[in-house]
Design an enzyme around this catalytic site. Structure first.
Site, PDB file in Angstrom:
ATOM      1  N   LEU A  83       0.945  -1.213  -0.101  1.00  0.00           N
ATOM      2  CA  LEU A  83      -0.089  -0.125  -0.052  1.00  0.00           C
ATOM      3  C   LEU A  83       0.762   1.315  -0.189  1.00  0.00           C
ATOM      4  O   LEU A  83       2.118   1.363   0.714  1.00  0.00           O
ATOM      5  CB  LEU A  83      -0.941  -0.004   1.266  1.00  0.00           C
ATOM      6  CG  LEU A  83      -2.055  -0.882   1.535  1.00  0.00           C
ATOM      7  CD1 LEU A  83      -2.639  -1.024   2.754  1.00  0.00           C
ATOM      8  CD2 LEU A  83      -3.227  -0.485   0.435  1.00  0.00           C
ATOM      9  N   ASP A  84       0.547   2.264  -0.890  1.00  0.00           N
ATOM     10  CA  ASP A  84       1.336   3.253  -0.904  1.00  0.00           C
ATOM     11  C   ASP A  84       1.315   4.210   0.436  1.00  0.00           C
ATOM     12  O   ASP A  84       0.381   3.769   1.371  1.00  0.00           O
ATOM     13  CB  ASP A  84       1.114   4.251  -2.049  1.00  0.00           C
ATOM     14  CG  ASP A  84      -0.155   5.032  -2.014  1.00  0.00           C
ATOM     15  OD1 ASP A  84      -0.640   5.438  -0.971  1.00  0.00           O
ATOM     16  OD2 ASP A  84      -1.213   4.585  -2.972  1.00  0.00           O
ATOM     17  N   LYS A  85       2.203   5.111   0.866  1.00  0.00           N
ATOM     18  CA  LYS A  85       2.314   5.835   1.920  1.00  0.00           C
ATOM     19  C   LYS A  85       1.096   6.643   2.166  1.00  0.00           C
ATOM     20  O   LYS A  85       0.802   6.805   3.298  1.00  0.00           O
ATOM     21  CB  LYS A  85       3.503   6.791   1.540  1.00  0.00           C
ATOM     22  CG  LYS A  85       3.815   7.716   3.055  1.00  0.00           C
ATOM     23  CD  LYS A  85       4.880   8.832   2.735  1.00  0.00           C
ATOM     24  CE  LYS A  85       4.934   9.640   3.826  1.00  0.00           C
ATOM     25  NZ  LYS A  85       6.169  10.675   3.689  1.00  0.00           N
ATOM     26  N   SER A 101      -2.048   5.656   1.606  1.00  0.00           N
ATOM     27  CA  SER A 101      -3.141   4.606   1.866  1.00  0.00           C
ATOM     28  C   SER A 101      -3.094   3.965   3.171  1.00  0.00           C
ATOM     29  O   SER A 101      -1.830   3.971   3.876  1.00  0.00           O
ATOM     30  CB  SER A 101      -3.159   3.748   0.806  1.00  0.00           C
ATOM     31  OG  SER A 101      -3.256   4.537  -0.539  1.00  0.00           O
TER      32      SER A 101
END
Length: 238
Positions: A99-101, A103
């Protein structure tokens, strides 16, 4: 056994990531730099960053609620907080599907390299579900175009058809069966929308709602949950 599979069985990473470790020179076999595709035996000594590794006899399987701001990486000098730091475990585990930062939500963390490999195979169509809010009202046209698939110029890829349901004037639920880089954000950008919040609520049969977790906390999966994942990935009887 192939070297990359051996590394994965030690809980270091997936087989694909193991090939990158081999290429970068962080893996040695009997003190020497190996080649990708090397077969090894029980008599060989394999080291990762100079430390001998061996297959795990008992694996860790965790459900972790990644908060916004935490980075899905093991090493990043620029990251103030990583998932590994956040977990604070002595055992080394990694994630299947980042998951990106910006999210939040569910990450399955494990040292079972075979499970990571199986979960990350895009051809298997394993589902991941997300709740998303955007910066303006959505209409049926937005939902239809998201669900039918969109061409993402930056990646030169067209997204697979997916299930998208409105949950509010500016929010929707989306189920993906692939994991392109920042896929949902790119899809929304393509249609002129900006993602405000993005939360993963399900990975295959494991739901965030199955646990009483606050952001930054984790819980070990029970035997039934583990067996379901192994069954869904075809590893149950292997």
């Amino acid at each position: 056994m192939r070297l990359n599979k051996y590394i994965a069985s030690c809980g270091v990473c997936s087989r694909r990531a193991a090939d990158k470790l081999i290429e970068s020179g962080r893996i040695t076999v009997n003190g020497a730099a190996p080649v990708i595709g090397l077969d090894i035996s029980d008599s060989d000594t394999v080291c990762f960053d100079g430390k001998e590794i061996s297959p795990k006899k008992q694996h860790e399987y965790l459900a972790y609620y990644k908060p916004v701001g935490v980075v899905c990486t093991e090493r990043d000098v620029h990251a103030k907080r990583t998932v590994i730091d956040d977990l604070g475990l002595d055992e080394r585990v990694t994630y299947a599907g980042r998951l990106d930062k910006d999210s939040e939500g569910l990450l399955i963390m494990t040292d079972d390299g075979d499970l990571i490999q199986a979960m990350m195979k895009g051809s298997k169509g394993h589902e991941k579900e997300y709740l998303v809010t955007v910066d303006k009202d959505i209409d049926d046209g937005f939902l239809n175009r998201m669900s039918e698939g969109l061409y993402l110029k930056e990646l030169d890829r067209t997204t697979r058809p997916c299930t998208v349901k409105r949950t509010g004037d500016r929010s929707f639920d989306i189920v993906l069966t692939q994991g392109l880089n920042r896929q949902i954000r790119r899809m929304c950008d393509c249609l002129g929308y900006k993602v405000i919040t993005l939360k993963r609520i399900r990975v295959m049969s494991v739901r965030l709602s199955d646990f009483d977790l606050k952001p930054g906390n984790f819980v070990r999966l029970n035997e039934k949950q583990i067996n379901m994942l192994l069954e869904e990935t075809g590893l149950k009887n292997k």
